[in-house]
Design an enzyme around this catalytic site. Structure first.
Site, PDB file in Angstrom:
ATOM      1  N   LYS A  40       0.879  -1.168   0.000  1.00 57.34           N
ATOM      2  CA  LYS A  40       0.000   0.000   0.000  1.00 57.34           C
ATOM      3  C   LYS A  40       0.914   1.215   0.000  1.00 57.34           C
ATOM      4  O   LYS A  40       1.545   1.538   1.000  1.00 57.34           O
ATOM      5  CB  LYS A  40      -0.904   0.009   1.235  1.00 57.34           C
ATOM      6  CG  LYS A  40      -1.771   1.258   1.299  1.00 57.34           C
ATOM      7  CD  LYS A  40      -2.514   1.399   2.614  1.00 57.34           C
ATOM      8  CE  LYS A  40      -3.028   2.823   2.738  1.00 57.34           C
ATOM      9  NZ  LYS A  40      -3.676   3.069   4.020  1.00 57.34           N
ATOM     10  N   GLY A  74      -7.756   9.404   9.135  1.00 55.16           N
ATOM     11  CA  GLY A  74      -8.135   9.451  10.545  1.00 55.16           C
ATOM     12  C   GLY A  74      -9.077  10.588  10.906  1.00 55.16           C
ATOM     13  O   GLY A  74      -9.345  10.811  12.080  1.00 55.16           O
ATOM     14  N   ALA A  79      -9.392   5.694   3.782  1.00 54.35           N
ATOM     15  CA  ALA A  79      -9.213   6.803   4.721  1.00 54.35           C
ATOM     16  C   ALA A  79     -10.436   7.703   4.847  1.00 54.35           C
ATOM     17  O   ALA A  79     -11.168   7.931   3.887  1.00 54.35           O
ATOM     18  CB  ALA A  79      -8.006   7.676   4.365  1.00 54.35           C
ATOM     19  N   THR A 111      -8.887   3.710  11.647  1.00 60.67           N
ATOM     20  CA  THR A 111      -9.322   4.462  12.822  1.00 60.67           C
ATOM     21  C   THR A 111     -10.824   4.341  13.072  1.00 60.67           C
ATOM     22  O   THR A 111     -11.268   4.369  14.224  1.00 60.67           O
ATOM     23  CB  THR A 111      -8.935   5.951  12.663  1.00 60.67           C
ATOM     24  OG1 THR A 111      -7.559   6.022  12.311  1.00 60.67           O
ATOM     25  CG2 THR A 111      -9.143   6.724  13.946  1.00 60.67           C
TER      26      THR A 111
END
Lengths: 72, 267
Positions: free
Chosen positions: B105, B166, B192, B215
């Site tokens: 990644k 996040g 994300a 997250t």
């Protein structure tokens, strides 16, 4: 001053002294690291797993030892 | 009819096949036990990890290696924290040697405050890693034209941020992601910004081939329960996408017939 029987390297930013002729495999053993959980870079170049037993560390080598940590 | 009849094809990324379209990270958990349980409950079969200096303290505890079943999960090492092409390429090469996988990644970030991808560095690193034989899953912004360049450079999938890493802001520009999906043939995985389950569903309803998050689960008050929520949200969004949503209309459209009401009211 410097011992002719030893080499001075940097491992993850810290100074280390090793016996002259030490290999990467021997460094990992001395550090007590399981070889399967570590990858090695010397002087910003990958030192592949297959070369660890033969690769001899030289004076001034900068070694990075990495492993997996949690991340996204 | 059993509901499993509606499950669709697995996600293919390069030579890899993933049954779950939810990909999850392993960061920010309380401990390795919680990490392992959250991974299992999420249903993911691809999990991301980071590559960092090993702890030289001989009393260092167990390794993440001991808590991820490598038979079960496809491990996706990232280059998180790399702010230039060179360090991203070096990190990828270390991860390939560490895990014996061509998967990476790729993240090349612009700065520590925003963690926004550096588009030029990301494209350059993609080219170099593809050339070197990697299967590159590339984290990028939601700029559709950049996504086209990354696909042309040989990325195995393109992973636009829904919103900053996040941040929990969800998918801020769904139209950009829709346009990107029209322009490229490799999978688009939203990576994300997921804050809660509906963000995952939204991304999947848009037609994303998958969602990658960390997250959104690890930072929840109850991460294990959220892992289950994310799993179902991903399936729900995928099935809704495949089913086809109804058009939006301005006025009501009764579901019950107007004819035949009591007192003979006419429809």
């Amino acid at each position: 001053m410097s011992d002719p029987e030893s080499v001075h390297i940097t491992v993850n930013g810290e100074p280390w002294e090793l016996a002259l002729g030490s290999t990467v495999a021997e460094l990992l053993e001395r550090l007590g690291l399981r070889p399967e959980v570590v990858a090695v870079e010397i002087n910003r170049e990958l030192a592949p797993r297959s070369t660890r037993a033969e690769r001899i560390l030289a004076e001034g080598d900068v070694v990075e030892l990495v492993t997996l940590v949690g991340g996204g | 009819m059993d509901e499993t009849a509606f499950l669709d094809d697995p996600l293919r990324v390069g030579e890899f096949t993933l049954r779950s379209r939810l990909l999850v990270g392993t960061g920010k958990y309380r401990d390795f036990e919680e990490t392992a349980r959250a991974l299992e409950l999420s249903g993911a079969d691809c999990v991301t990890v980071a590559v960092r200096r090993v702890n030289l303290d001989p009393s260092a505890g167990p390794s993440l290696f001991d808590h991820i079943d490598r038979q079960r999960y496809t491990i996706l090492p990232n280059t998180a924290g790399c702010f230039d092409v060179e360090s991203a390429v070096r990190t990828a090469q270390l991860s390939r040697d560490l895990l014996d996988t061509p998967l990476v990644k790729l993240e090349v970030l612009g700065d520590e405050r925003t963690l926004l991808p550096d588009p030029i560095g990301t494209l350059e690193a993609t080219r170099r890693l593809v050339e070197d034989g990697f299967t590159v899953m590339v984290y990028t912004s939601d700029d559709a034209r950049l996504g086209v360049y990354l696909a042309e450079a040989g990325a195995a999938c393109v992973m636009p941020a829904g919103s900053p890493i996040g941040s929990g802001q969800g998918v801020l520009n769904p139209n950009a992601i829709r346009i990107l999906m029209e322009l490229i043939d490799v999978p688009v995985i939203v990576d994300a910004g997921v804050g809660t389950a509906s963000d995952v569903s939204q991304a999947m309803e848009l037609g994303a081939e998958g969602v990658l998050l960390n997250t959104g689960i690890a930072g929840a008050r109850d991460p294990l329960r959220m892992a289950v929520a994310m799993k179902h949200a991903c399936i729900a969004g995928r099935l809704a996408h495949l089913s086809g949503r109804i058009p939006r209309k301005l006025y009501a459209n009764a579901s019950s017939p107007m004819a035949g009401r009591i007192d003979g009211a006419e429809g």
